[in-house]
Design an enzyme around this catalytic site. Structure first.
Site, PDB file in Angstrom:
ATOM      1  N   LYS A 155       0.664  -1.273  -0.005  1.00  0.00           N
ATOM      2  CA  LYS A 155      -0.090  -0.120   0.092  1.00  0.00           C
ATOM      3  C   LYS A 155       0.715   1.431   0.159  1.00  0.00           C
ATOM      4  CE  LYS A 155      -1.967  -1.238   3.900  1.00  0.00           C
ATOM      5  NZ  LYS A 155      -1.549  -2.344   3.885  1.00  0.00           N
ATOM      6  N   ARG A 203     -10.101   0.237   8.921  1.00  0.00           N
ATOM      7  CA  ARG A 203      -9.537  -1.320   8.958  1.00  0.00           C
ATOM      8  C   ARG A 203     -10.231  -2.009   9.999  1.00  0.00           C
ATOM      9  NH1 ARG A 203      -3.385  -0.133   9.398  1.00  0.00           N
ATOM     10  NH2 ARG A 203      -2.375  -1.906   8.453  1.00  0.00           N
ATOM     11  N   ARG A 222      11.709  -5.297   5.257  1.00  0.00           N
ATOM     12  CA  ARG A 222      11.366  -3.817   4.853  1.00  0.00           C
ATOM     13  C   ARG A 222      12.377  -2.749   5.575  1.00  0.00           C
ATOM     14  NH1 ARG A 222       5.266  -1.914   5.332  1.00  0.00           N
ATOM     15  NH2 ARG A 222       5.383  -2.513   7.500  1.00  0.00           N
ATOM     16  N   ARG A 243      11.078  -1.040  11.168  1.00  0.00           N
ATOM     17  CA  ARG A 243       9.741  -0.965  11.970  1.00  0.00           C
ATOM     18  C   ARG A 243       9.687  -1.837  13.065  1.00  0.00           C
ATOM     19  NH1 ARG A 243       4.465   0.148   8.334  1.00  0.00           N
ATOM     20  NH2 ARG A 243       3.524  -1.071  10.296  1.00  0.00           N
ATOM     21  N   ARG A 271      -0.324  -9.143  13.597  1.00  0.00           N
ATOM     22  CA  ARG A 271      -0.906  -8.038  12.514  1.00  0.00           C
ATOM     23  C   ARG A 271      -1.494  -8.791  11.484  1.00  0.00           C
ATOM     24  NH1 ARG A 271       4.135  -5.322  10.865  1.00  0.00           N
ATOM     25  NH2 ARG A 271       2.568  -3.981   9.641  1.00  0.00           N
TER      26      ARG A 271
HETATM   27  P1  ADP Z   1       2.224  -1.819   3.403  1.00  0.00           P
HETATM   28  O1  ADP Z   1       1.963  -0.362   3.285  1.00  0.00           O
HETATM   29  O2  ADP Z   1       0.878  -2.357   2.556  1.00  0.00           O
HETATM   30  O3  ADP Z   1       2.325  -2.426   4.793  1.00  0.00           O
HETATM   31  P2  ADP Z   1       4.753  -1.605   1.711  1.00  0.00           P
HETATM   32  O4  ADP Z   1       4.352  -0.781   0.564  1.00  0.00           O
HETATM   33  O5  ADP Z   1       5.359  -0.901   3.065  1.00  0.00           O
HETATM   34  O6  ADP Z   1       3.348  -2.324   2.361  1.00  0.00           O
HETATM   35  O7  ADP Z   1       5.531  -2.750   1.293  1.00  0.00           O
HETATM   36  C1  ADP Z   1       6.012  -3.795   2.328  1.00  0.00           C
HETATM   37  C2  ADP Z   1       7.369  -4.336   1.794  1.00  0.00           C
HETATM   38  O8  ADP Z   1       7.498  -5.005   0.619  1.00  0.00           O
HETATM   39  C3  ADP Z   1       8.450  -3.129   1.420  1.00  0.00           C
HETATM   40  O9  ADP Z   1       9.754  -3.534   1.984  1.00  0.00           O
HETATM   41  C4  ADP Z   1       8.474  -2.931   0.103  1.00  0.00           C
HETATM   42  O10 ADP Z   1       9.619  -2.507  -0.421  1.00  0.00           O
HETATM   43  C5  ADP Z   1       8.153  -4.471  -0.375  1.00  0.00           C
HETATM   44  N1  ADP Z   1       7.237  -4.390  -1.687  1.00  0.00           N
HETATM   45  C6  ADP Z   1       6.101  -3.462  -1.833  1.00  0.00           C
HETATM   46  N2  ADP Z   1       5.658  -4.016  -3.181  1.00  0.00           N
HETATM   47  C7  ADP Z   1       6.255  -5.241  -3.449  1.00  0.00           C
HETATM   48  C8  ADP Z   1       6.158  -5.925  -4.724  1.00  0.00           C
HETATM   49  N3  ADP Z   1       5.177  -5.739  -5.380  1.00  0.00           N
HETATM   50  N4  ADP Z   1       6.960  -6.907  -4.697  1.00  0.00           N
HETATM   51  C9  ADP Z   1       7.895  -7.051  -3.859  1.00  0.00           C
HETATM   52  N5  ADP Z   1       8.053  -6.412  -2.655  1.00  0.00           N
HETATM   53  C10 ADP Z   1       7.183  -5.423  -2.495  1.00  0.00           C
HETATM   54  P1  AMP Z   2       0.423   0.367   9.193  1.00  0.00           P
HETATM   55  O1  AMP Z   2       1.606   1.428   8.915  1.00  0.00           O
HETATM   56  O2  AMP Z   2      -0.667   0.651   7.999  1.00  0.00           O
HETATM   57  O3  AMP Z   2       1.077  -1.031   8.890  1.00  0.00           O
HETATM   58  O4  AMP Z   2       0.107   0.592  10.553  1.00  0.00           O
HETATM   59  C1  AMP Z   2       1.024  -0.068  11.705  1.00  0.00           C
HETATM   60  C2  AMP Z   2       0.139  -0.240  12.898  1.00  0.00           C
HETATM   61  O5  AMP Z   2      -0.687   0.908  13.458  1.00  0.00           O
HETATM   62  C3  AMP Z   2      -1.099  -1.261  12.843  1.00  0.00           C
HETATM   63  O6  AMP Z   2      -0.659  -2.507  13.079  1.00  0.00           O
HETATM   64  C4  AMP Z   2      -2.120  -0.706  13.993  1.00  0.00           C
HETATM   65  O7  AMP Z   2      -1.681  -1.022  15.333  1.00  0.00           O
HETATM   66  C5  AMP Z   2      -2.074   0.828  13.961  1.00  0.00           C
HETATM   67  N1  AMP Z   2      -2.717   1.280  12.841  1.00  0.00           N
HETATM   68  C6  AMP Z   2      -2.910   1.877  11.534  1.00  0.00           C
HETATM   69  N2  AMP Z   2      -3.836   2.136  11.079  1.00  0.00           N
HETATM   70  C7  AMP Z   2      -5.025   1.811  11.847  1.00  0.00           C
HETATM   71  C8  AMP Z   2      -6.365   1.801  11.737  1.00  0.00           C
HETATM   72  N3  AMP Z   2      -6.936   2.340  10.803  1.00  0.00           N
HETATM   73  N4  AMP Z   2      -6.982   1.158  12.896  1.00  0.00           N
HETATM   74  C9  AMP Z   2      -6.287   0.985  14.222  1.00  0.00           C
HETATM   75  N5  AMP Z   2      -5.189   0.758  14.125  1.00  0.00           N
HETATM   76  C10 AMP Z   2      -4.147   1.382  13.027  1.00  0.00           C
END
Ligand code: ADP
Ligand code: AMP
Length: 218
Positions: free
Chosen positions: A13, A89, A128, A162, A173
């Site tokens: 995302k 969420r 990541r 993170r 999660r």
């Molecule tokens: P989210 O925001 O959904 O938690 P991220 O965009 O942070 O996910 O992506 C999670 C990890 O996967 C990051 O390290 C990112 O660089 C990697 N990633 C994102 N998209 C892809 C993809 N299409 N293929 C492989 N790795 C990816």
């Molecule tokens: P994210 O960066 O989206 O992976 O979110 C990291 C963490 O923040 C999640 O695991 C939750 O603990 C909290 N969080 C983010 N967005 C929400 C949401 N919409 N509702 C509740 N908790 C959230």
């Protein structure tokens, strides 16, 4: 244009959101980023959020709904539109968002739903890493920086992983998000707003599909 981007943790995302924001100029609203900023600044809300985030649990709806409502009411949103990332969420959050948008007279145009095989997510999250100065996201194997140790976007040299990307927290999660996610997507499917995107492809191929979906929405 007002969009949601949905998908499990690690679906991509944030990665796609950065590209969408660059291409379409919408405001990126990531609740995860907002909570991490509040934790870094040690605000009262940040301290509360930390209690849940560290365990892989969701922050309570009333807190999360409140920060989104405040942000959506800011003046740039009406001008630029928004991309909400990581919210809603829970189905209660989806209903709260419906109410907030109605009150602000804002129409939701579409929901980008990134579908991924859950088995690939642990590997994505454990590799990541994030630039400390601009927040750009990378992956050790799938999306490294072009020059080792230097952020492609801002040239920064400091990166972090993170806390909640540790394997113990990741499992919780994923369980929490899988359990909560289905009714939310069903809600938006009923409204005819969802574009499903295959997320198990290269980042640029995912983005090509996202752009096609947005072109069909506009
Ligand atoms: P989210 O925001 O959904 O938690 P991220 O965009 O942070 O996910 O992506 C999670 C990890 O996967 C990051 O390290 C990112 O660089 C990697 N990633 C994102 N998209 C892809 C993809 N299409 N293929 C492989 N790795 C990816
Ligand atoms: P994210 O960066 O989206 O992976 O979110 C990291 C963490 O923040 C999640 O695991 C939750 O603990 C909290 N969080 C983010 N967005 C929400 C949401 N919409 N509702 C509740 N908790 C959230």
């Amino acid at each position: 244009m007002n969009l949601l981007i949905m998908g499990l943790p690690g679906a991509g995302k944030g990665t796609q959101a950065a590209k969408i924001v660059e291409e379409f100029g919408v405001a990126h609203i990531s609740t995860g980023d907002m909570f991490r900023a509040a934790m870094a600044n040690q605000t009262e809300m940040g301290r509360l959020a930390k209690l849940f985030i560290d365990k892989g649990e969701l922050v309570p709806d009333e807190v999360t709904n409140g920060i989104v409502k405040e942000r959506l009411a800011e003046s740039d949103i009406a001008e630029k539109g928004f991309l909400l990332d990581g919210y809603p969420r829970t189905i209660e959050q989806a209903h709260a968002l419906d109410e907030t948008l109605k009150a602000l007279d804002i129409k939701l145009d579409g929901v980008i739903n990134i579908e991924v095989n859950p088995e690939s997510l642990v590997e994505r999250l454990s590799g990541r890493f994030i630039c400390r100065s601009c927040g750009s996201t990378y992956h050790k194997v799938f999306n490294p920086t072009k020059v080792e140790g230097t952020c492609d976007v801002c040239g920064g040299h400091e990166f972090f992983q993170r806390e909640d990307d540790k394997p113990e927290t990741v499992k919780r999660r994923l369980d929490v998000n899988i359990a909560q996610g289905e009714p939310i997507i069903a809600h938006y499917r009923e409204l005819g707003l969802v574009s499903d995107i295959q997320g198990n492809q290269d980042i640029d191929d995912v983005f090509a599909d996202v752009k096609k979906a947005i072109a069909a929405i506009k």
